[in-house]
Design an enzyme around this catalytic site. Structure first.
Site, mmCIF file in Angstrom:
data_model
loop_
_atom_site.group_PDB
_atom_site.id
_atom_site.type_symbol
_atom_site.label_atom_id
_atom_site.label_comp_id
_atom_site.label_asym_id
_atom_site.label_seq_id
_atom_site.Cartn_x
_atom_site.Cartn_y
_atom_site.Cartn_z
ATOM 1 N N ASP A 44 1.096 59.286 38.815
ATOM 2 C CA ASP A 44 2.592 58.987 39.447
ATOM 3 C C ASP A 44 2.932 59.979 40.228
ATOM 4 O OD1 ASP A 44 5.349 59.406 39.455
ATOM 5 O OD2 ASP A 44 5.871 60.179 37.300
ATOM 6 N N SER B 270 7.656 50.093 56.642
ATOM 7 C CA SER B 270 8.434 48.900 56.452
ATOM 8 C C SER B 270 9.353 49.089 58.358
ATOM 9 C CB SER B 270 8.991 49.387 55.691
ATOM 10 O OG SER B 270 10.448 48.610 55.779
ATOM 11 N N LYS C 156 11.409 55.560 55.185
ATOM 12 C CA LYS C 156 10.341 55.122 55.355
ATOM 13 C C LYS C 156 10.357 54.796 57.300
ATOM 14 C CE LYS C 156 8.849 52.214 52.555
ATOM 15 N NZ LYS C 156 7.159 51.950 52.197
ATOM 16 N N TYR D 189 16.507 53.794 52.178
ATOM 17 C CA TYR D 189 15.042 53.030 52.018
ATOM 18 C C TYR D 189 14.727 53.207 53.521
ATOM 19 C CZ TYR D 189 11.558 49.517 52.131
ATOM 20 O OH TYR D 189 10.694 48.678 52.725
ATOM 21 N N LEU E 3 1.376 44.527 47.978
ATOM 22 C CA LEU E 3 0.232 44.995 49.405
ATOM 23 C C LEU E 3 -1.127 45.831 49.353
ATOM 24 C CD1 LEU E 3 3.257 44.928 51.405
ATOM 25 C CD2 LEU E 3 2.130 43.527 51.342
#
Length: 264
Positions: A58, A154, A171, A167, A18
Site C-alpha cells: 500500500d 501526467s 502531478k 490530480y 502502465l
C-alpha cells in the site's frame, strides 16, 4: 545502465496498465522485477508470467512500502531501477454545485489531502526509500551510477482540466520533485526522471469504451498523431530508454501524440 539479469527493478502498480507494461518490458531484458500492488491475484499472475515476484504494498502506508522493499531485496537483491506508477486520487472541482441542495460547495481539504498523499507524498516515499537502498550499494558502471528512479506524472500536470484541481496540481508536484531530488542524489549516482503520459489505453479507459463507444472514438480523434490512444508498451519503451541511458537525468518526458488537453 545495463538492463540484464544482473539488474533488479521495482515497479509499483505493476499488476495492470502502465506498470504492468513496464514490468513486462524490463523482464524482457532479463531484469529481475518485483511488482508492488494491492491486487494480489493480478499481481501474482503478472509476476509468474515474467518470472518476477509480487509483494502486496500500500503506497499510502510507510511500513507497507518499507516491508515491500525489504522483501523485494531479499528476493532479487538491491533494485537499480524504480518505476513508480501506482497512485490514489479523488476528483472534483474547486467549487461545484451540490446536486441535492443546488448550493455551492467546495472540494474538501480532506479530499485534496487524500490525493496529495496518494500522488505526491507516495511518489516521494517510494522514491526516497529506493534511493536509500541504492545509496548504500556499489556503482554499476564507470560513471558511478547506482540507480534510476522513474516517476509517473501526467500530461494533466501541464494541461489540468476541469475537475482535475487535485490530480493536475499534484502531478505537477511530481514533476517538481525531479530536479531537486536529482540534485540531492547526484553525488550518489542516482538519476531521477518523470514521464507524463497523455491518454493511454489502460484498463479503466478500455472499460470506458464498453459503455460509450462514441466518446471513445472522439478521444482517439482528439490526438493529433497518431490518432489513437497510447499503448502501454509505448510508455514502457520510454521507461526502458530512461533506465538504460545514463545521460538522461532530471528530465520530464511527455508522451502523448502531441495532444494538448482542452479545459474539459
Amino acid at each position: 545502465m545495463e538492463l540484464d539479469s544482473s539488474t533488479s527493478a521495482v515497479v509499483t502498480g505493476g499488476a495492470s496498465g502502465l506498470g504492468r507494461a513496464s514490468a513486462e518490458a524490463l523482464a524482457g531484458k532479463g531484469v529481475k522485477v518485483a511488482i508492488f500492488d494491492l491486487n494480489k491475484e493480478a499481481g501474482n499472475a503478472v509476476a509468474q508470467a515474467i518470472g518476477g515476484s509480487f509483494h502486496k504494498v500500500d503506497i499510502m502506508d510507510e511500513a507497507s512500502v518499507e516491508d515491500g522493499f525489504a522483501a523485494a531485496r531479499a528476493a532479487h537483491g538491491q533494485e537499480r531501477v524504480l518505476v513508480h506508477c501506482a497512485m490514489a486520487s479523488k476528483g472534483g472541482k474547486t467549487i461545484s454545485r451540490d446536486k441535492e441542495t443546488g448550493a455551492f460547495k467546495r472540494m474538501s481539504s480532506e479530499d485534496y489531502a487524500f490525493s496529495a498523499q496518494g500522488i505526491l507524498v507516495a511518489s516521494y516515499r517510494v522514491a526516497s526509500i529506493a534511493a536509500l537502498g541504492m545509496a548504500g550499494s556499489e556503482p554499476v558502471n564507470a560513471d558511478g551510477e547506482r540507480g534510476s528512479i522513474i516517476l509517473t506524472s501526467s500530461a494533466a500536470a501541464e494541461d489540468g482540466q476541469i475537475g482535475q484541481v487535485a490530480y493536475g496540481s499534484l502531478k505537477a508536484g511530481v514533476n517538481g520533485l525531479v530536479l531537486p531530488m536529482a540534485r540531492d542524489l547526484m553525488d550518489l549516482g542516482i538519476r531521477v526522471n518523470s514521464v507524463m503520459p497523455g491518454i493511454f489505453a489502460t484498463p479503466p479507459m478500455l472499460r470506458f469504451k464498453e459503455f460509450n463507444e462514441k466518446m471513445w472514438d472522439a478521444l482517439n480523434a482528439s490526438v493529433p498523431f497518431p490518432k489513437r490512444l497510447g499503448r502501454p508498451d509505448e510508455f514502457a519503451s520510454l521507461v526502458l530508454e530512461i533506465a538504460a541511458n545514463s545521460y538522461l537525468n532530471a528530465q520530464k518526458f511527455r508522451i502523448d501524440g502531441a495532444i494538448r488537453m482542452p479545459p474539459r
